[in-house]
Design a protein around this motif. Structure first.
Motif, mmCIF file in Angstrom:
data_model
loop_
_atom_site.group_PDB
_atom_site.id
_atom_site.type_symbol
_atom_site.label_atom_id
_atom_site.label_comp_id
_atom_site.label_asym_id
_atom_site.label_seq_id
_atom_site.Cartn_x
_atom_site.Cartn_y
_atom_site.Cartn_z
ATOM 1 N N HIS A 35 13.024 -11.564 2.511
ATOM 2 C CA HIS A 35 14.092 -11.466 1.515
ATOM 3 C C HIS A 35 15.414 -11.100 2.180
ATOM 4 N N ASN A 65 20.301 -6.452 3.580
ATOM 5 C CA ASN A 65 20.279 -6.941 2.205
ATOM 6 C C ASN A 65 21.720 -7.121 1.727
ATOM 7 N N ASN A 120 12.339 -4.842 12.319
ATOM 8 C CA ASN A 120 11.188 -3.916 12.234
ATOM 9 C C ASN A 120 10.247 -4.049 13.430
ATOM 10 N N HIS A 151 1.992 -1.180 4.389
ATOM 11 C CA HIS A 151 2.450 -0.189 5.364
ATOM 12 C C HIS A 151 1.413 0.889 5.663
ATOM 13 N N ARG A 190 11.757 -2.225 -4.374
ATOM 14 C CA ARG A 190 11.973 -3.667 -4.183
ATOM 15 C C ARG A 190 11.158 -4.472 -5.205
HETATM 16 C C1 HEM Z 1 6.009 0.138 12.189
HETATM 17 C C2 HEM Z 1 5.867 -0.874 11.463
HETATM 18 C C3 HEM Z 1 6.746 -1.299 10.305
HETATM 19 C C4 HEM Z 1 8.023 -0.990 9.997
HETATM 20 C C5 HEM Z 1 8.965 -0.096 10.771
HETATM 21 C C6 HEM Z 1 8.359 -1.679 8.766
HETATM 22 C C7 HEM Z 1 9.578 -1.598 8.114
HETATM 23 C C8 HEM Z 1 9.906 -2.235 6.942
HETATM 24 C C9 HEM Z 1 11.138 -2.068 6.207
HETATM 25 C C10 HEM Z 1 12.276 -1.155 6.601
HETATM 26 C C11 HEM Z 1 11.079 -2.877 5.130
HETATM 27 C C12 HEM Z 1 12.066 -2.957 3.991
HETATM 28 C C13 HEM Z 1 13.062 -4.046 4.000
HETATM 29 C C14 HEM Z 1 13.904 -3.999 2.751
HETATM 30 O O1 HEM Z 1 13.438 -4.427 1.692
HETATM 31 O O2 HEM Z 1 15.031 -3.531 2.835
HETATM 32 C C15 HEM Z 1 9.809 -3.581 5.201
HETATM 33 C C16 HEM Z 1 9.412 -4.533 4.307
HETATM 34 C C17 HEM Z 1 8.193 -5.137 4.340
HETATM 35 N N1 HEM Z 1 7.147 -4.850 5.199
HETATM 36 FE FE1 HEM Z 1 7.196 -3.593 6.753
HETATM 37 N N2 HEM Z 1 7.282 -2.391 8.369
HETATM 38 C C18 HEM Z 1 6.271 -2.171 9.277
HETATM 39 C C19 HEM Z 1 4.996 -2.668 9.227
HETATM 40 C C20 HEM Z 1 4.563 -3.527 8.280
HETATM 41 C C21 HEM Z 1 3.226 -4.006 8.200
HETATM 42 C C22 HEM Z 1 2.051 -3.640 9.114
HETATM 43 C C23 HEM Z 1 3.186 -4.866 7.161
HETATM 44 C C24 HEM Z 1 1.958 -5.609 6.754
HETATM 45 C C25 HEM Z 1 1.961 -6.753 6.171
HETATM 46 C C26 HEM Z 1 4.505 -4.921 6.571
HETATM 47 C C27 HEM Z 1 4.875 -5.690 5.471
HETATM 48 C C28 HEM Z 1 6.111 -5.651 4.869
HETATM 49 C C29 HEM Z 1 6.488 -6.500 3.761
HETATM 50 C C30 HEM Z 1 5.606 -7.538 3.074
HETATM 51 C C31 HEM Z 1 7.796 -6.193 3.438
HETATM 52 C C32 HEM Z 1 8.678 -6.883 2.409
HETATM 53 C C33 HEM Z 1 9.511 -7.938 3.118
HETATM 54 C C34 HEM Z 1 10.420 -8.733 2.232
HETATM 55 O O3 HEM Z 1 10.784 -8.271 1.168
HETATM 56 O O4 HEM Z 1 10.783 -9.862 2.583
HETATM 57 N N3 HEM Z 1 5.316 -4.090 7.272
HETATM 58 N N4 HEM Z 1 9.110 -3.156 6.302
#
Ligand code: HEM
Length: 944
Positions: free
Chosen positions: A292, A298, A440, A620, A709
């Protein structure tokens, strides 16, 4: 004959075979006979008639005996109580019963998939009215091309696909490889799935954005109780997501101890059958599928993110400073708002006496390609492509830098170069290794990007070596401009080899995900069979039947009747498998569009991921706070505890270079990941520092942000979400308590405590039985579901309808055996995981040597350059192909060979004894008895 009959014929066959088995003298036989006599359940005609994964008593008894009967009243699906669907303890002495149990499960799952395809596709890009009304005699759900999927005049390829002509068609170079922005995957719908197209939905548009109360049922359902920050997301996070610590100082909010001392400890609930490699794998996948955000940010507007109120007697009441301190949340946190592509009021249309919205009230763009095209590595637009570095000495290769201190064979394949100062980047990314998708980033992302960049180069080396030895051999490739001329190895240039390597790497990744990651995520026999059927079909060993069935399926897809093109198609496609559908045609011709493009099926709705899919991939909780670092060859010893947060962004580089890829493989391969459960989010994620934020704290609670979100994007709340997907309604928070658990156990007591916390955070209200809250489902007695959810009118009921979907699926403790995800997440997956394959011609009709080259095609099928896939015994199957990721790891880090020797699935903790049949026990395999990870008390390894 209807598709239900096909499914049931398989069912009856199974039952008759088994019921006729003379040695099987159980009363269940009577149930089997009665089940057959009762006849076949038809595919539902309307939403309220859907199959909820709940079967008749006789069917349950026939497939699972008294155990299956015992759990028929709970809202959770029945199949996981059938015979042989769990570990050895679920198996009967009679093989026929086990067969009934497993086959019965597969039938239930196929019913679910057929109905999901029928009821859950909602495109936002303007095609929905045609989906409902049909198009010139073709059922809407059988329409295959849409004007909305034409390239606009602003697209550089506009003229090449025919410009303003009545039909656009991709041809020539546009169809040979995966394109950067994802256009021309479907040659007749060039725009579909490309970067910047809209996310779809899986739920009726009217049920989205429940806080806006778009219709009366939605207003009845939530009674004005919802808003973006209500209930307060940071309070939800602190009360329901925080990992409790037995020794806070040893964890230090996820920052561990100075010098990465190995006596640091952050407690977390661990999944015994799934490792940390699996956690970062799925993050790596999501970076391929969707985003997104644009370039890591954003929209420009900022907003507060809670830590302001709690629910008291149904009203939001301000938190006192003391309460804020006690909770540990931050009122000063802010984040940039989600981008919105269009929030103008959607048009309406009438059909069959009903009014419909043409799209959801707000829609959002997927800035990534929706295809499984390894775009996180190779790029998805012009900006991301600038971060992809090719080797100047051979442009077919990705640039990799061999460190001067290279010690191992793997090291000598090199590491990714760093982002150059001239590369497009956020200041936060400084010092990171260069990748198309850099956001990330941690050691986990660094790991997979390095592995698959090495794998890319492995393929290029093999191709170059063969071309050197046999320059005049036929590469298998064909040029659409000159389709009948042989393309010899010597004529394949560096850019073309690069594109072939991309095709191969993307397909390897899809294969690993489908037949290795997913069967370990859903670790039981029905899903093992189901996933292998998705990839290579249930008749994988019989090529002639496979080709015949594929041909039948392909014809079905062309029907203008939705029942044939979708329902029959889906049921029969599991015969030959999805991969390669439409590719087995004799005289397949790269210049014939019907051959190149003819194997896909979009089920009447252009492919893109739905918002609901993003929501259930907010995983997460999988990530541990501390990585139990190990080094080869002393694999059994943990030498340090390295906080994941210490490896965030540019700091991953030093950790990767100093310690080496194979030591990280070992580290993450042996450690268990976090269970997707309440109170199991990493501490560091609740307190992460993000420099780009213009807020007083520059910190954010990612767990709270997950909730915000979803609310910004209008994901329906948990109970309606379940109903929309054909799952049963919960009548209160108590339904979350797993009835399989001993009522005197600590586990049961913990579940009761969690239910009390859910009640405290979300509250209760006095119900009104006159208010109907949904049109998607009826009660078991056929009545409307009301605000009272079956309780007495005027009584206090749980606000279970308000539950944020992420909170709901984390609260699901009743799960099929070996499921690392919940059943609610799983239904979303059943639909979208198969669609991701069905819709992509590179996995269906264009999965051919003419497109991949003979070497590329064989590489994908054989998991690498060997002529044959090695086979090993797995979970009672005498001979199964060895896991594809294991082969990739061995190629890119040969030094891992001794460690991987006993590994069957690279996502099962590498030192775990897999036992005989889907055991979840945490005990060491031979040679790992001294592994420190097995010294912890057994009680810690609770079942997810
Ligand atoms: C240390 C590891 C990770 C960090 C630091 C991290 C950080 C973040 C952050 C900051 C966002 C928010 C973005 C926003 O909406 O402003 C996000 C979204 C997301 N994360 Fe993680 N994440 C991590 C690991 C993971 C893992 C393991 C998954 C497993 C699938 C994951 C799946 C997602 C998904 C699906 C979103 C939504 C993305 C979107 O809206 O397009 N993340 N993550």
């Amino acid at each position: 004959m209807r598709p239900a009959i096909i499914a049931a014929s398989i069912c009856s066959l199974t039952l008759v075979t088994s019921c006729g088995w003379l040695s099987d003298h159980t009363p269940d036989l009577v149930s089997c006979a009665t089940e057959i006599a009762e006849g076949v359940r038809p595919i539902a005609d309307s939403r309220p008639d859907r199959f909820h994964g709940k079967v008749q008593a006789n069917t349950a008894k026939c497939r699972g005996g008294s155990n299956a009967i015992a759990y028929r009243e709970v809202p959770w699906t029945d199949w996981s109580n059938y015979w042989a669907t769990r570990d050895n303890g679920s198996k009967s002495l009679f093989a026929t019963k086990n067969l009934r149990g497993v086959n019965g499960s597969l039938i239930d799952l196929e019913y679910a998939r057929v109905e999901l395809i029928k009821f859950n596709l909602f495109d936002n890009s303007g095609t929905y009215q045609r989906y409902v009304n049909g198009d010139n005699g073709t059922d809407g759900a059988a329409v295959r091309t849409w004007p909305e999927m034409r390239l606009p005049p602003t697209n550089p390829a506009f003229a090449a696909v025919g410009g303003a002509a009545a039909e656009q068609h991709c041809k020539g170079e546009l169809i040979r490889y995966r394109t950067l922005g994802g256009i021309c995957n479907d040659t007749q719908n060039p725009l579909m799935g490309s970067s910047g197209t809209l996310f779809a939905r899986n739920v009726q548009f009217e049920t989205t954005f429940p806080d806006r109360g778009l219709d009366e049922t939605t207003r009845n359902r939530h009674g004005g109780r919802l808003a973006l920050l209500s209930p307060d997301p940071q309070v939800i996070s602190r009360k329901l997501f925080t990992r409790a610590q037995s020794d806070s100082a040893s964890c230090n909010d996820g920052y561990g101890k100075p010098g990465y001392a190995k006596d640091a400890n952050c407690d977390y609930k661990k999944a015994p059958f799934f490792n940390v490699l699996a956690a970062f794998w799925i993050q790596f996948m999501t970076h391929d599928w969707f985003s997104h955000l644009e370039e890591g940010h954003n929209a420009p507007q900022y907003m507060a993110v809670g830590c302001a109120t709690k629910r008291v007697n149904g009203a939001d009441t301000p938190l006192s400073p003391d309460e804020v301190t006690k909770l540990g949340c931050r009122p000063g946190d802010q984040i940039d708002r989600a981008f919105v592509a269009d929030s103008s009021a959607p048009k309406k249309f009438a059909s069959g006496g009903r009014e419909y919205l043409t799209r959801a009230p707000s829609v959002f763009k997927n800035s990534n390609t929706a295809w499984w095209d390894a775009s996180q590595i190779y790029g998805y637009d012009d900006i991301s492509a600038k971060r992809v570095k090719r080797d100047p000495a051979d442009r077919a290769r990705l640039a990799m830098v061999v460190p001067p201190n290279a010690k191992t064979a793997g090291d000598r394949q090199g590491y990714l170069p760093l982002l150059a100062t001239s590369d497009p980047q956020l200041p936060d990314w400084a010092g990171q290794e260069s990748a198309a998708f850099p956001d990330n980033w941690t050691i986990g992302m660094s790991f997979y990007h390095n592995v698959f960049s090495r794998e890319h180069n492995q393929f290029v080396s093999a191709f170059r070596a063969y071309a050197f030895e046999h320059p005049d051999d036929d590469s298998g490739l064909r040029d659409p401009a000159n389709p009948h001329a042989i393309v010899r190895y010597r004529n394949v240039n560096a850019d073309q080899i690069y594109e072939l390597a991309r095709l191969v790497v993307a397909a390897e990744i899809a294969k690993i995900h489908t037949i290795e990651w997913t069967p370990q995520l859903l670790y039981d026999e029905p899903l093992f069979r189901g996933m292998n059927a998705n990839w290579s079909g249930v008749v994988q060993h019989d090529t002639s039947i496979k080709v015949l069935l594929a041909d039948v399926v392909n014809h079905l897809a062309k029907s203008n009747k939705a029942t044939v093109a979708n329902s029959w198609y889906s049921v029969l496609a599991s015969g030959p498998g999805i991969v390669g559908l439409g590719s087995q045609k004799e005289n397949w011709d790269v210049s014939n569009e019907a051959d190149v493009n003819g194997g896909t099926n979009h089920f009447g709705s252009p492919f893109n991921f739905p918002e609901e899919f993003v929501s259930v991939y907010r995983l997460h909780a999988l990530v541990p706070d501390l990585l139990e670092y190990r080094e080869l060859p002393t694999a059994n010893a943990i030498s340090a505890k390295i906080p994941v947060i210490e490896t965030f962004r540019g700091r991953a580089t030093g950790f990767m270079h100093d310690r080496g890829l194979s030591n990280w493989a070992l580290t993450m391969g042996r450690q268990r990941l976090g269970v997707l459960a309440l109170q199991n989010h990493p501490r560091f994620m609740q307190n992460i520092k993000i420099d780009r934020l213009h807020s007083p704290t520059k910190q954010i609670d990612i767990a709270a942000l997950d909730i915000i979100r979803d609310r910004e994007r209008g994901v329906p709340r948990f109970n309606e979400f379940r109903r929309q997907y054909g799952l049963r309604t919960l009548t209160g928070f108590d339904d979350f308590i797993d009835q399989h658990v001993d009522k005197k156990s600590a586990d049961y007591a913990e579940q009761q405590k969690l239910v009390a916390t859910l009640r405290e955070v979300y509250g209760q209200h006095k119900c009104d039985a006159k208010k109907v809250i949904t049109h998607a489902q009826l009660t078991a007695a056929g009545d409307s579901i009301t605000d009272c959810l079956g309780h007495a009118d005027g009584s206090m009921v749980d606000n279970v309808e308000d539950l944020d979907t992420v909170v709901g699926w984390l609260a699901e403790t009743t799960r099929p055996h070996g499921f690392a995800i919940s059943e609610t997440q799983f239904v979303v997956f059943i639909l979208n995981a198969s669609r991701r394959l069905y819709s992509d011609r590179f996995f269906t009709s264009s999965f051919r040597p003419e497109i991949y080259s003979t070497m590329g095609y064989n590489w994908v099928n054989n998991n690498g350059p060997m002529a044959q896939v090695e086979r090993v015994p797995i979970n009672g199957h005498a001979s199964q192909p060895v896991s594809p990721l294991k082969r990739v790891l061995l190629r890119t880090m040969p030094e891992l060979a001794p460690e991987l020797d006993q590994v069957q699935n690279a996502f099962d903790p590498w030192a775990r004894d897999r036992g005989e049949y889907y055991t979840l026990n945490w005990s060491p395999r031979k040679g790992a008895e001294n592994d420190e990870a097995f010294r912890r008390p057994l009680a810690e390894t609770r079942r997810p």
